[in-house]
Design a protein around this motif. Structure first.
Motif, PDB file in Angstrom:
ATOM      1  N   SER A   1       0.838  -1.196   0.000  1.00 26.95           N
ATOM      2  CA  SER A   1       0.000   0.000   0.000  1.00 26.95           C
ATOM      3  C   SER A   1       0.873   1.246   0.000  1.00 26.95           C
ATOM      4  N   ALA A   2       0.308   2.346  -0.469  1.00 24.40           N
ATOM      5  CA  ALA A   2       1.103   3.559  -0.676  1.00 24.40           C
ATOM      6  C   ALA A   2       1.166   4.455   0.556  1.00 24.40           C
ATOM      7  N   SER A   3       0.423   4.133   1.608  1.00 20.41           N
ATOM      8  CA  SER A   3       0.317   5.043   2.740  1.00 20.41           C
ATOM      9  C   SER A   3       1.183   4.589   3.907  1.00 20.41           C
ATOM     10  N   GLY A   4       1.762   5.571   4.572  1.00 17.59           N
ATOM     11  CA  GLY A   4       2.456   5.312   5.824  1.00 17.59           C
ATOM     12  C   GLY A   4       3.783   4.598   5.676  1.00 17.59           C
ATOM     13  N   VAL A   5       4.379   4.323   6.836  1.00 18.60           N
ATOM     14  CA  VAL A   5       5.636   3.577   6.906  1.00 18.60           C
ATOM     15  C   VAL A   5       5.302   2.105   7.110  1.00 18.60           C
ATOM     16  N   HIS A   6       6.006   1.229   6.424  1.00 19.40           N
ATOM     17  CA  HIS A   6       5.680  -0.193   6.460  1.00 19.40           C
ATOM     18  C   HIS A   6       6.724  -0.968   7.259  1.00 19.40           C
ATOM     19  N   PRO A   7       6.338  -1.514   8.416  1.00 17.07           N
ATOM     20  CA  PRO A   7       7.248  -2.422   9.120  1.00 17.07           C
ATOM     21  C   PRO A   7       7.518  -3.659   8.262  1.00 17.07           C
ATOM     22  N   THR A   8       8.771  -3.958   8.039  1.00 15.58           N
ATOM     23  CA  THR A   8       9.149  -5.085   7.198  1.00 15.58           C
ATOM     24  C   THR A   8      10.327  -5.814   7.825  1.00 15.58           C
ATOM     25  N   TYR A   9      10.625  -6.985   7.298  1.00 13.99           N
ATOM     26  CA  TYR A   9      11.781  -7.741   7.752  1.00 13.99           C
ATOM     27  C   TYR A   9      13.040  -7.160   7.102  1.00 13.99           C
ATOM     28  N   GLY A  10      14.107  -7.094   7.870  1.00 10.51           N
ATOM     29  CA  GLY A  10      15.374  -6.583   7.369  1.00 10.51           C
ATOM     30  C   GLY A  10      16.492  -6.957   8.318  1.00 10.51           C
ATOM     31  N   HIS A  11      17.662  -6.360   8.097  1.00 16.42           N
ATOM     32  CA  HIS A  11      18.801  -6.618   8.975  1.00 16.42           C
ATOM     33  C   HIS A  11      18.520  -6.002  10.339  1.00 16.42           C
ATOM     34  N   SER A  12      18.318  -6.837  11.345  1.00 15.88           N
ATOM     35  CA  SER A  12      17.874  -6.378  12.656  1.00 15.88           C
ATOM     36  C   SER A  12      19.051  -6.074  13.568  1.00 15.88           C
ATOM     37  N   LYS A  13      19.146  -4.827  14.001  1.00 18.82           N
ATOM     38  CA  LYS A  13      20.162  -4.467  14.979  1.00 18.82           C
ATOM     39  C   LYS A  13      19.746  -4.874  16.384  1.00 18.82           C
ATOM     40  N   ASP A  14      18.470  -5.251  16.540  1.00 23.70           N
ATOM     41  CA  ASP A  14      17.987  -5.801  17.813  1.00 23.70           C
ATOM     42  C   ASP A  14      18.237  -7.297  17.915  1.00 23.70           C
ATOM     43  N   HIS A  15      18.815  -7.884  16.862  1.00 20.31           N
ATOM     44  CA  HIS A  15      19.053  -9.325  16.802  1.00 20.31           C
ATOM     45  C   HIS A  15      17.740 -10.102  16.919  1.00 20.31           C
TER      46      HIS A  15
END
Length: 287
Positions: free
Chosen positions: A158-172
């Motif tokens: 979707s075009a709205s807002g910021v999308h939480p996604t999987y990525g390189h996690s600095k929180d491990h």
């Protein structure tokens, strides 16, 4: 002997004491930099129809964030334990800070652009503390971190807002979706620009977006006063061109992928003018 009746005062519940905690200190700092006035000047709102200004409600959220850290729907409950007139102004009550009222203020900030409002407040703080002066360069340091989140979120397409996604996690926590928080601040510790991005953007892309975002927050003359400090992910061909186009100076580290970096290390080691201090880490490639 006459019987002594218990005083009715003993059966009267004591009123809950009202507190303000660190609130007055936060209010004094916000008044110094004109936070409420700056927010009100930056967002669109109708003073005739609003009981409280957006700036007052954003200030209330800042107090909550720095003291109680209650979720939005609990802020007014926390203020029921607070001396609201003393902290937030005469005639104010906890009922003025329900989640609906605070949400409407946040909607106004979102409509104006969160980064725009943030930068307006930060710039006023820079001027107030004399960090920004015409004769001296301003060193701004850019960095980013991840924040893991839980729950269900809208379709990332979707075009709205910021999308939480999987990525390189600095929180491990690679099992959780995340968002990226980017901050540009002075070496005096004053934040200048802050953004929230999708959780899978690379550092190189984030630097490119931050450089472009500077156009919205600084004039061409102010950009020439800045020195952009960032890690080696800043040094890419497109980023170097973007900074040159803006006459933006920068300070970074040459990436190890550049031949010049390897040549400089080899020349420095060949000079044999170093004093061994031992390893600074346990990694196999640590010096």
């Amino acid at each position: 002997m006459p019987c002594l009746a218990k005083s009715s005062l003993m059966n009267t519940p004591m009123p809950t004491p009202l507190v303000v905690g660190a609130g007055p200190v936060i209010r004094a700092l916000c008044e110094e930099i004109g936070l409420v006035e700056t927010v009100n000047q930056t967002v669109a709102w109708d003073a005739q129809r609003c009981h409280l200004s957006p700036g007052e409600r954003i200030f209330a959220l800042i107090v909550n964030l720095l003291t109680a850290r209650q979720p939005l729907y609990r802020v007014h409950a926390q203020f029921q334990l607070t001396d609201v007139p003393l902290l937030l102004g005469s005639g104010r009550t906890a009922a003025d800070f329900t989640d609906d009222a605070l949400g409407r203020a946040l909607d106004k900030v979102a409509a104006a652009g969160g980064a725009t409002v943030f930068s307006a407040v930060a710039t006023r703080a820079l001027l107030h503390d004399h960090v920004w002066t015409p004769d001296n360069p301003v060193f701004v340091h850019g960095d980013r971190t991840t924040r893991s989140v839980y729950g269900t979120y809208p379709d990332p397409d979707s075009a709205s807002g910021v999308h939480p996604t999987y990525g390189h996690s600095k929180d491990h926590r690679p099992d959780l979706r995340q968002i990226l928080l980017t901050l540009l601040g002075t070496r005096e510790g004053i934040p200048v620009v802050g953004t929230v991005q999708d959780g899978n953007l690379s550092d190189k892309t984030l630097n490119a977006e931050m450089i472009a975002a500077l156009d919205d927050d600084f004039s061409p003359q102010q950009l020439q006063q800045l020195v952009y400090v960032a890690d080696s992910a800043l040094v890419t061909g497109p980023n170097l061109k973007a900074m040159a186009d803006r006459s933006l100076r920068f300070l970074s580290r040459c990436p190890d992928t550049f031949r010049a970096a390897q040549e400089a290390k080899t020349a420095a080691l060949a000079a044999n003018a170093w004093v061994p201090l031992g390893k600074i880490g346990e990694r196999a490639d640590a010096f």
